[in-house]
Design an enzyme around this catalytic site. Structure first.
Site, PDB file in Angstrom:
ATOM      1  N   HIS A  31       0.834  -1.190   0.000  1.00 47.11           N
ATOM      2  CA  HIS A  31       0.000   0.000   0.000  1.00 47.11           C
ATOM      3  C   HIS A  31       0.879   1.254   0.000  1.00 47.11           C
ATOM      4  CE1 HIS A  31      -4.106  -1.717   1.097  1.00 47.11           C
ATOM      5  NE2 HIS A  31      -3.307  -2.750   0.958  1.00 47.11           N
TER       6      HIS A  31
ATOM      7  N   ASP B 224      -5.455   6.109   0.646  1.00 45.23           N
ATOM      8  CA  ASP B 224      -5.471   4.664   0.419  1.00 45.23           C
ATOM      9  C   ASP B 224      -6.896   4.114   0.341  1.00 45.23           C
ATOM     10  OD1 ASP B 224      -3.528   2.172   0.700  1.00 45.23           O
ATOM     11  OD2 ASP B 224      -5.366   1.711   1.816  1.00 45.23           O
TER      12      ASP B 224
END
Ligand code: UDP
Length: 458
Positions: free
Chosen positions: A19, A117
């Site tokens: 991520h 994210d």
């Protein structure tokens, strides 16, 4: 300090290398295009690999402002999960309303956009709406995976599937795209009581409230899916989907001298014939059972190919672990040693340096999306061995794109002989290599970077 004339983009990554790394690559790309960037870093980090890459990024780009988001004890989640990364996503979600607003308002000059994210959608929307900051979701898996994520809340067959506890139908419709086989979707995704499923259930309907979605993919890798997502036929009212990929390691913060782990690997690769080595790695956080590790070792002895094998026995690098001899067992160490065809390591390696090497001829991969995109960037054919999560859907993308093989019938533990046969098939398949090299050419046209620049300029 940022120059006040340029658009100022704040980045909010979540926990996990897969991520963090690609969002740092977005940051580097924006910096190269002279945008101002603030990186919000979440503390404490879960793994050493994350701390190191953040430090490298900030030292390579001193012009980046860092804003630290310190999680509080009270942000910890009572979610029933032992996965440290998933727990961290929940903790960041819990903290967004009280910790993120003051951080964003303290930034100077004012923030033009927040890129955040995918694991944080619902908690971020009210924060950016209240502050009138455009918010863009960074979806870090394949466009195909996104078509599942976004149609989840709107397509009738999903509701039918959940009502049946995942039993029927066998495939679910995604408007204007081929149906998705339910066998590719991990049960956790469709279980609202699972800590991962809970996020999918809450966030999927809210995606229409965001300003746009950034995906690490590109036209020639997923043409049909990206077209369908952009022409509004998958979900009506979907904000613009921007294919900004491939996000790859072309930036300073990843271009370091070979690390102490990689230097001997690269030296060894230098001595191997071109395209002769199969690279085996299952990402940053997917450990395997001892039994399966030993079958892979057996497969490597049997296939007779040169190999570079990265073993993972724990999901967080700070945890204790056994040494390699103990993991592999004496007999296997001896058999591998007698053949003398490869290297086995268990440290975090610089995967891109390995994929970029001329001697690397194939990649046995779990199909984490970053690994897929990196393989495409370097033109390396893939033998897909998805282990869970989004990896099965990504493996299908690899197969459809013609750059890899996927043996769907494999069930754990897979025998050494089956692994050996499939590795040989991949290493000997000329058409896979040709297709991978063609896609590599397409990937290097830099369209994603232009898309990102246009978006921020707008
Ligand atoms: N990675 C690496 N060295 C390792 C393991 C992973 O550089 O030893 C990098 C890899 O290049 C990729 C990321 O970590 O950029 C892993 O992301 P991916 O989506 O492939 O898999 P995940 O870690 O989420 O399972």
């Amino acid at each position: 300090m940022p120059d006040s004339g340029m658009a100022h983009v704040a980045l909010l990554p979540s926990a996990e290398m897969s991520h963090l790394l690609p969002i740092l690559r977005i940051g580097a790309s924006l910096l190269h295009q002279n945008f101002q960037v603030t990186l919000i870093t979440v503390h404490p980090t879960v793994s050493d690999a994350e701390s190191k890459i953040i430090a490298r990024f900030l030292s390579a780009y001193p012009q980046v402002s860092e804003k630290k988001l310190h999680l509080l004890e009270s942000d910890a989640d009572s979610t029933a999960s032992t996965d440290p990364f998933l727990l961290r996503w929940h903790a960041i979600r819990n903290s967004a309303h009280h910790l993120l607003s003051p951080l964003l308002t303290s930034m100077s000059p004012p923030v033009s956009a927040l890129i955040y994210d995918v694991s944080l959608i619902s908690p971020i929307i009210p924060v950016v709406t209240q502050l009138s900051i455009p918010g863009y979701v960074f979806f870090l898996s394949s466009a195909r995976m996104f078509s599942f994520f976004v149609s989840f809340s709107t397509t009738p067959s999903w509701k039918e599937l959940m009502a049946s506890g995942g039993q029927s139908p066998e495939q679910v419709e995604i408007p204007s795209l081929p149906p998705l086989s339910v066998s590719l979707i991990p049960p956790a995704f469709i279980n609202p009581k699972h800590p991962f499923g809970a996020i999918v259930h809450e966030d999927s309907p809210n995606i229409v409230k965001t300003n746009g979605i950034l995906i690490n993919s590109f036209e020639n890798l997923e043409p049909d899916t990206l077209h369908a997502l952009s022409n509004g036929t998958v979900v009506s009212g979907l904000p613009p989907v921007h294919a900004i990929g491939p996000l790859v390691p072309i930036f300073e913060f990843e271009k370091t001298e070979s690390s102490s782990t990689n230097a001997p690997i690269i030296k060894w690769l230098d001595d191997q014939p071109p395209e002769s080595v199969v690279f085996i790695s299952f990402g940053s956080r997917t450990p395997m059972t001892r039994e399966q590790i030993r079958e892979i070792g057996d497969g490597l002895v049997k296939c007779g190919q040169r190999y570079l094998w990265v073993i993972k026995v724990k999901s967080v690098d700070r945890d204790e672990e056994d040494d390699l001899d103990k993991v592999l067992g004496k007999e296997l160490v001896q058999r591998l040693g007698e053949k003398g065809l490869g290297l086995v390591v268990k440290d975090f390696v610089d995967q891109n340096e390995i994929l970029a090497h001329d001697s690397t001829g194939g990649f046995l991969s779990h199909c984490g999306w970053n690994s897929v995109v990196e393989a495409v960037w370097h033109g390396v054919p893939v033998l897909a061995w998805p282990q869970g999560g989004d990896q099965l859907i990504n493996a299908e993308v690899v197969e459809t794109a013609g750059i890899g093989l996927w043996e769907r019938s494999w069930r754990m533990p897979v025998s050494g002989q089956l692994i050996a046969d499939k590795i040989n098939e991949m290493m000997e398949c000329k058409s896979l290599r040709a297709r991978a090299l063609k896609l590599r050419e397409d990937a290097r046209k830099g369209v994603g970077e232009t898309t990102l620049k246009q978006l921020v300029n707008e």
